[in-house]
Design a protein around this motif. Structure first.
Motif, PDB file in Angstrom:
ATOM      1  N   PRO A 105      71.144  47.242  11.351  1.00  0.00           N
ATOM      2  CA  PRO A 105      72.267  47.175  10.853  1.00  0.00           C
ATOM      3  C   PRO A 105      73.790  48.043  11.136  1.00  0.00           C
ATOM      4  O   PRO A 105      74.525  47.828  10.509  1.00  0.00           O
ATOM      5  N   PHE A 106      73.054  49.100  12.177  1.00  0.00           N
ATOM      6  CA  PHE A 106      75.100  49.642  12.578  1.00  0.00           C
ATOM      7  C   PHE A 106      74.788  49.696  13.760  1.00  0.00           C
ATOM      8  O   PHE A 106      74.183  49.159  14.706  1.00  0.00           O
ATOM      9  N   ALA A 107      76.243  49.297  14.512  1.00  0.00           N
ATOM     10  CA  ALA A 107      76.841  49.099  15.902  1.00  0.00           C
ATOM     11  C   ALA A 107      75.925  49.517  16.910  1.00  0.00           C
ATOM     12  O   ALA A 107      75.686  50.372  16.489  1.00  0.00           O
ATOM     13  N   ILE A 108      75.274  49.095  18.086  1.00  0.00           N
ATOM     14  CA  ILE A 108      75.297  50.197  18.622  1.00  0.00           C
ATOM     15  C   ILE A 108      76.336  50.725  19.617  1.00  0.00           C
ATOM     16  O   ILE A 108      77.239  51.176  20.005  1.00  0.00           O
ATOM     17  N   ASP A 109      75.339  52.180  19.441  1.00  0.00           N
ATOM     18  CA  ASP A 109      77.070  53.129  20.154  1.00  0.00           C
ATOM     19  C   ASP A 109      76.154  54.169  22.253  1.00  0.00           C
ATOM     20  O   ASP A 109      76.941  54.816  22.078  1.00  0.00           O
ATOM     21  N   ALA A 110      75.208  54.104  22.067  1.00  0.00           N
ATOM     22  CA  ALA A 110      74.697  53.899  23.259  1.00  0.00           C
ATOM     23  C   ALA A 110      73.980  53.257  23.915  1.00  0.00           C
ATOM     24  O   ALA A 110      72.651  52.370  23.393  1.00  0.00           O
ATOM     25  N   ALA A 111      73.491  52.800  24.968  1.00  0.00           N
ATOM     26  CA  ALA A 111      72.579  51.953  25.465  1.00  0.00           C
ATOM     27  C   ALA A 111      71.993  52.677  27.156  1.00  0.00           C
ATOM     28  O   ALA A 111      73.428  53.188  27.677  1.00  0.00           O
ATOM     29  N   GLU A 112      71.074  51.946  27.357  1.00  0.00           N
ATOM     30  CA  GLU A 112      70.617  52.990  28.767  1.00  0.00           C
ATOM     31  C   GLU A 112      70.003  51.828  29.917  1.00  0.00           C
ATOM     32  O   GLU A 112      69.096  51.316  28.442  1.00  0.00           O
ATOM     33  N   GLU A 113      69.615  52.442  30.689  1.00  0.00           N
ATOM     34  CA  GLU A 113      68.768  51.200  31.468  1.00  0.00           C
ATOM     35  C   GLU A 113      68.130  52.314  32.386  1.00  0.00           C
ATOM     36  O   GLU A 113      68.997  53.037  33.203  1.00  0.00           O
ATOM     37  N   GLY A 114      66.720  52.167  32.705  1.00  0.00           N
ATOM     38  CA  GLY A 114      66.145  53.331  33.783  1.00  0.00           C
ATOM     39  C   GLY A 114      65.859  52.431  34.520  1.00  0.00           C
ATOM     40  O   GLY A 114      65.853  51.657  35.190  1.00  0.00           O
ATOM     41  N   LYS A 115      65.330  53.723  35.682  1.00  0.00           N
ATOM     42  CA  LYS A 115      65.250  53.167  37.103  1.00  0.00           C
ATOM     43  C   LYS A 115      63.898  52.078  36.900  1.00  0.00           C
ATOM     44  O   LYS A 115      63.768  51.799  38.456  1.00  0.00           O
ATOM     45  N   ASP A 116      63.418  52.149  35.947  1.00  0.00           N
ATOM     46  CA  ASP A 116      62.019  51.075  36.198  1.00  0.00           C
ATOM     47  C   ASP A 116      62.214  49.511  35.009  1.00  0.00           C
ATOM     48  O   ASP A 116      61.715  49.222  35.191  1.00  0.00           O
ATOM     49  N   GLY A 117      63.581  49.405  35.078  1.00  0.00           N
ATOM     50  CA  GLY A 117      63.948  48.398  35.067  1.00  0.00           C
ATOM     51  C   GLY A 117      63.830  48.586  32.923  1.00  0.00           C
ATOM     52  O   GLY A 117      64.596  47.752  32.110  1.00  0.00           O
ATOM     53  N   SER A 118      63.746  49.193  32.649  1.00  0.00           N
ATOM     54  CA  SER A 118      63.311  49.494  30.965  1.00  0.00           C
ATOM     55  C   SER A 118      64.918  49.718  30.426  1.00  0.00           C
ATOM     56  O   SER A 118      65.412  50.249  31.177  1.00  0.00           O
ATOM     57  N   ARG A 119      64.949  49.356  29.213  1.00  0.00           N
ATOM     58  CA  ARG A 119      66.403  49.336  28.494  1.00  0.00           C
ATOM     59  C   ARG A 119      66.196  49.764  27.361  1.00  0.00           C
ATOM     60  O   ARG A 119      65.012  49.065  26.202  1.00  0.00           O
ATOM     61  N   SER A 120      67.653  50.550  26.655  1.00  0.00           N
ATOM     62  CA  SER A 120      67.113  51.049  25.607  1.00  0.00           C
ATOM     63  C   SER A 120      68.282  50.957  24.717  1.00  0.00           C
ATOM     64  O   SER A 120      69.532  51.042  25.610  1.00  0.00           O
ATOM     65  N   ARG A 121      69.269  50.818  23.426  1.00  0.00           N
ATOM     66  CA  ARG A 121      69.927  50.841  23.148  1.00  0.00           C
ATOM     67  C   ARG A 121      69.563  51.866  21.142  1.00  0.00           C
ATOM     68  O   ARG A 121      68.917  51.587  20.729  1.00  0.00           O
ATOM     69  N   HIS A 122      70.795  52.402  21.042  1.00  0.00           N
ATOM     70  CA  HIS A 122      70.428  53.326  19.860  1.00  0.00           C
ATOM     71  C   HIS A 122      71.939  52.753  18.914  1.00  0.00           C
ATOM     72  O   HIS A 122      72.981  52.862  19.458  1.00  0.00           O
ATOM     73  N   GLY A 123      72.126  52.564  17.495  1.00  0.00           N
ATOM     74  CA  GLY A 123      72.436  52.765  16.819  1.00  0.00           C
ATOM     75  C   GLY A 123      72.767  53.059  15.856  1.00  0.00           C
ATOM     76  O   GLY A 123      71.646  53.108  15.031  1.00  0.00           O
ATOM     77  N   GLY A 124      73.162  54.027  15.095  1.00  0.00           N
ATOM     78  CA  GLY A 124      73.108  55.689  13.481  1.00  0.00           C
ATOM     79  C   GLY A 124      72.049  55.707  14.205  1.00  0.00           C
ATOM     80  O   GLY A 124      71.881  56.358  15.556  1.00  0.00           O
ATOM     81  N   CYS A 125      70.574  55.608  13.073  1.00  0.00           N
ATOM     82  CA  CYS A 125      69.647  55.510  13.826  1.00  0.00           C
ATOM     83  C   CYS A 125      68.518  55.007  14.166  1.00  0.00           C
ATOM     84  O   CYS A 125      67.556  54.835  13.967  1.00  0.00           O
ATOM     85  N   ASP A 126      68.416  53.789  14.720  1.00  0.00           N
ATOM     86  CA  ASP A 126      67.611  53.055  14.825  1.00  0.00           C
ATOM     87  C   ASP A 126      68.075  52.336  16.432  1.00  0.00           C
ATOM     88  O   ASP A 126      68.948  52.974  17.153  1.00  0.00           O
ATOM     89  N   TRP A 127      66.938  52.357  16.782  1.00  0.00           N
ATOM     90  CA  TRP A 127      66.888  51.919  18.205  1.00  0.00           C
ATOM     91  C   TRP A 127      65.710  51.344  18.780  1.00  0.00           C
ATOM     92  O   TRP A 127      64.987  50.095  17.505  1.00  0.00           O
ATOM     93  N   LEU A 128      66.221  50.649  19.879  1.00  0.00           N
ATOM     94  CA  LEU A 128      65.548  48.900  20.447  1.00  0.00           C
ATOM     95  C   LEU A 128      65.084  49.469  21.478  1.00  0.00           C
ATOM     96  O   LEU A 128      66.406  49.612  22.375  1.00  0.00           O
ATOM     97  N   THR A 129      64.169  49.600  22.167  1.00  0.00           N
ATOM     98  CA  THR A 129      63.963  49.673  23.467  1.00  0.00           C
ATOM     99  C   THR A 129      63.066  48.150  24.234  1.00  0.00           C
ATOM    100  O   THR A 129      62.477  47.479  23.391  1.00  0.00           O
ATOM    101  N   LEU A 130      63.357  48.167  25.565  1.00  0.00           N
ATOM    102  CA  LEU A 130      61.969  47.137  26.153  1.00  0.00           C
ATOM    103  C   LEU A 130      61.271  47.785  26.949  1.00  0.00           C
ATOM    104  O   LEU A 130      62.444  48.503  28.728  1.00  0.00           O
ATOM    105  N   THR A 131      60.205  48.038  27.790  1.00  0.00           N
ATOM    106  CA  THR A 131      60.095  49.221  28.510  1.00  0.00           C
ATOM    107  C   THR A 131      58.532  48.133  29.267  1.00  0.00           C
ATOM    108  O   THR A 131      57.966  47.422  28.581  1.00  0.00           O
ATOM    109  N   PRO A 132      58.503  48.340  30.443  1.00  0.00           N
ATOM    110  CA  PRO A 132      57.088  47.594  31.086  1.00  0.00           C
ATOM    111  C   PRO A 132      56.258  49.380  30.928  1.00  0.00           C
ATOM    112  O   PRO A 132      56.119  50.241  31.708  1.00  0.00           O
ATOM    113  N   HIS A 133      54.854  48.238  31.397  1.00  0.00           N
ATOM    114  CA  HIS A 133      53.558  48.641  30.818  1.00  0.00           C
ATOM    115  C   HIS A 133      52.703  48.251  31.396  1.00  0.00           C
ATOM    116  O   HIS A 133      52.156  47.294  31.937  1.00  0.00           O
ATOM    117  N   THR A 134      51.638  49.073  32.308  1.00  0.00           N
ATOM    118  CA  THR A 134      50.434  48.299  33.601  1.00  0.00           C
ATOM    119  C   THR A 134      49.513  47.931  32.504  1.00  0.00           C
ATOM    120  O   THR A 134      49.150  48.873  31.728  1.00  0.00           O
TER     121      THR A 134
END
Length: 147
Positions: A105-134
């Motif tokens: 619902p809100f524009a993405i205001d923060a984006a990060e990429e971790g050393k493990d290849g994970s990605r996260s996006r944040h917009g307002g109070c909403d978040w979206l993540t893609l993370t590796p799990h063994t």
């Protein structure tokens, strides 16, 4: 002939006998030289076999625990979230990531990429993540090789 299981204690006993036979062989006892030769060859084969068994066990354990899946999750700050999908590799998640990002619902205001290849996006109070799990298999757990 009854076979004696090869244990660390049995291997230590064989090494002691081999050392004693080697010492006797050095002082010239024919019997000791023959026993040293036979035991030495047998022990060498046993050590090689034990090393190969250990190598194969480690290789199998690595295969059993090396599988990684990628979790795509979405939620709200302080409210928790939910899993949108599980993917075999990171690239397979791109379509779902784009769809979820466009649905935020809100524009993405923060984006990060971790050393493990994970990605996260944040917009307002909403978040979206893609993370590796063994993925740990039952075989790995039973083998005691859980990382």
């Amino acid at each position: 002939m009854t076979e004696t299981p090869m244990t660390p204690e049995r291997l230590a006993e064989i090494r002691e006998r081999l050392e004693a036979a080697r010492h006797l062989a050095e002082v010239g006892t024919t019997w000791a030289a023959q026993e040293y030769s036979v035991i030495g060859a047998s022990m060498h084969d046993t050590v090689l076999l034990l090393a190969e068994v250990e190598r194969l066990r480690a290789e199998l354990a690595a295969r059993l625990t090396a599988q990684v899946v990628w979790l795509l999750e979405q939620g709200e700050d302080h409210e928790g979230g939910s899993v949108l999908g599980v993917f075999a590799h990171r690239e397979a998640a791109w379509g779902a990531i784009l769809a979820a990002a466009h649905g935020m619902p809100f524009a993405i205001d923060a984006a990060e990429e971790g050393k493990d290849g994970s990605r996260s996006r944040h917009g307002g109070c909403d978040w979206l993540t893609l993370t590796p799990h063994t993925v740990t298999t039952t075989e790995a757990i039973e083998a005691g090789d859980v990382r």
